[in-house]
Motif scaffolding. Structure first.
Motif, short mmCIF file in Angstrom:
data_model
loop_
_atom_site.label_atom_id
_atom_site.label_comp_id
_atom_site.label_asym_id
_atom_site.label_seq_id
_atom_site.Cartn_x
_atom_site.Cartn_y
_atom_site.Cartn_z
N GLU A 42 0.83 -1.21 0.00
CA GLU A 42 0.00 0.00 0.00
C GLU A 42 0.86 1.26 0.00
O GLU A 42 0.58 2.23 -0.71
N ASP A 43 1.93 1.23 0.80
CA ASP A 43 2.83 2.38 0.89
C ASP A 43 3.54 2.63 -0.44
O ASP A 43 3.59 3.77 -0.94
N VAL A 44 4.08 1.57 -1.03
CA VAL A 44 4.79 1.70 -2.30
C VAL A 44 3.86 2.12 -3.42
O VAL A 44 4.17 3.02 -4.21
N ASN A 45 2.71 1.48 -3.49
CA ASN A 45 1.75 1.80 -4.55
C ASN A 45 1.29 3.25 -4.46
O ASN A 45 1.15 3.94 -5.48
N LYS A 46 1.07 3.72 -3.23
CA LYS A 46 0.65 5.12 -3.04
C LYS A 46 1.74 6.08 -3.51
O LYS A 46 1.46 7.08 -4.17
N SER A 47 2.99 5.76 -3.19
CA SER A 47 4.09 6.63 -3.60
C SER A 47 4.26 6.64 -5.12
O SER A 47 4.47 7.69 -5.72
N ILE A 48 4.15 5.48 -5.73
CA ILE A 48 4.28 5.39 -7.18
C ILE A 48 3.19 6.21 -7.87
O ILE A 48 3.45 6.94 -8.83
N SER A 49 1.98 6.09 -7.35
CA SER A 49 0.84 6.80 -7.94
C SER A 49 1.04 8.32 -7.89
O SER A 49 0.83 9.01 -8.90
N VAL A 50 1.46 8.83 -6.74
CA VAL A 50 1.64 10.27 -6.59
C VAL A 50 2.81 10.77 -7.44
O VAL A 50 2.70 11.79 -8.14
N ILE A 51 3.92 10.05 -7.39
CA ILE A 51 5.11 10.49 -8.12
C ILE A 51 4.88 10.44 -9.63
O ILE A 51 5.20 11.39 -10.36
N SER A 52 4.34 9.34 -10.13
CA SER A 52 4.14 9.20 -11.58
C SER A 52 3.15 10.23 -12.10
O SER A 52 3.27 10.68 -13.25
N SER A 53 2.18 10.64 -11.28
CA SER A 53 1.23 11.65 -11.72
C SER A 53 1.90 13.01 -11.85
O SER A 53 1.46 13.87 -12.62
#
Length: 274
Positions: A98-109
């Motif tokens: 959940e932590d990694v996926n959340k970070s990837i989502s915010v950064i890639s956006s």
């Protein structure tokens, strides 16, 4: 030989395992110094025409999207450092995902690009948390830079140089912390306290030795290490030494390394393309 230059993009209060300061619910109450300190790092990289990999906390990407876009616009690679700067061994597999996926989502956006790399806060991958490689590959990460081949900090049998691991979702590269052998143990010397502690000539000679063997070294720095005026946290003595000792040496030693070696982002060194 081209070596890796990395920046762990975190602010002065992002310290793991410290009561109060490691609680994300309190982070908004602290002074924000990340922009001014990152600008010091970017100015130095601009001066020496060097590109680096920035391992960005998802929290910072969420709070300061303009900063991430600025870093990206200057040609640096944006990777993830997790969202809440939590050590892997403090999380379950589900919490980590959940932590990694959340970070990837915010950064890639913010960068409109796929996030390829990950680094665990405090190099916190252990022998019993290797499941994280599977989780990383599941969410599209192609390389990790979290392993430390040390007895107490990581795991003594971790790789010393870049290599590949197989996961259920395909291969993932590992670029471990650069270390040198001292008697029966290996010691880090290219970032954080070891960089500040080791004599500069020793750091240069050891990197050259690794390069002569045909391998790249990896240097890592933090923006808060460029900030002598940062607020001081009342840490236990050992942690205080680790965090603040000889902090003024980081800019000077980093500049020396930039003038003596060639550097590039991690994805370039590993030859990763999408």
């Amino acid at each position: 030989m081209i070596n890796g230059l990395t920046v762990d993009l975190e602010d002065w209060y992002h310290i793991c395992g410290v009561e109060g300061y490691s609680d994300p619910q309190k982070w908004d109450t602290y002074e924000n110094r990340i922009i001014r300190n990152t600008d010091k790092v970017l100015t130095l990289l601009r001066t020496y025409k060097v590109k680096a990999t920035f391992f960005v906390l998802g929290y910072i990407a969420f709070k300061e999207p303009g900063l991430i876009k600025t870093i990206k616009s200057e040609g640096h690679e944006i990777a993830t450092h997790g969202f809440y700067h939590k050590r892997i061994f403090e999380m379950t597999e589900r919490e980590f995902e959940e932590d990694v996926n959340k970070s990837i989502s915010v950064i890639s956006s913010n960068i409109n690009e796929r996030v390829l790399g990950f680094r665990a806060p405090e190099w916190s991958i252990r022998k019993n948390t290797l499941w994280m490689l599977n989780a990383l590959r599941k969410y599209g990460i192609l390389y990790d830079s979290s392993m430390v081949p040390l007895t107490r900090m990581g795991y003594r049998d971790y790789p010393v140089y870049p290599c590949c691991y197989n996961t259920d979702y395909g291969k993932i590269w590992e670029f471990p912390l650069t270390t040198t052998r001292l008697f029966w143990e290996r010691l880090p010397f290219t970032g954080g306290l070891p960089l500040r502690l080791c004599p500069y000539f020793y750091i240069v000679s050891e990197i050259k030795k690794i390069n002569r063997m045909g391998f790249p070294a990896m240097v890592y720095i933090h923006p808060w290490e460029f900030d002598k005026e940062q607020p001081r946290i009342d840490l236990p003595l050992s942690r205080r030494f680790m965090h603040y000792f000889n902090i003024s040496a980081t800019p000077r030693k980093t500049e020396g390394l930039l003038s003596n070696f060639q550097f590039a982002p991690i994805k370039n060194i590993l030859g990763i393309t999408t």
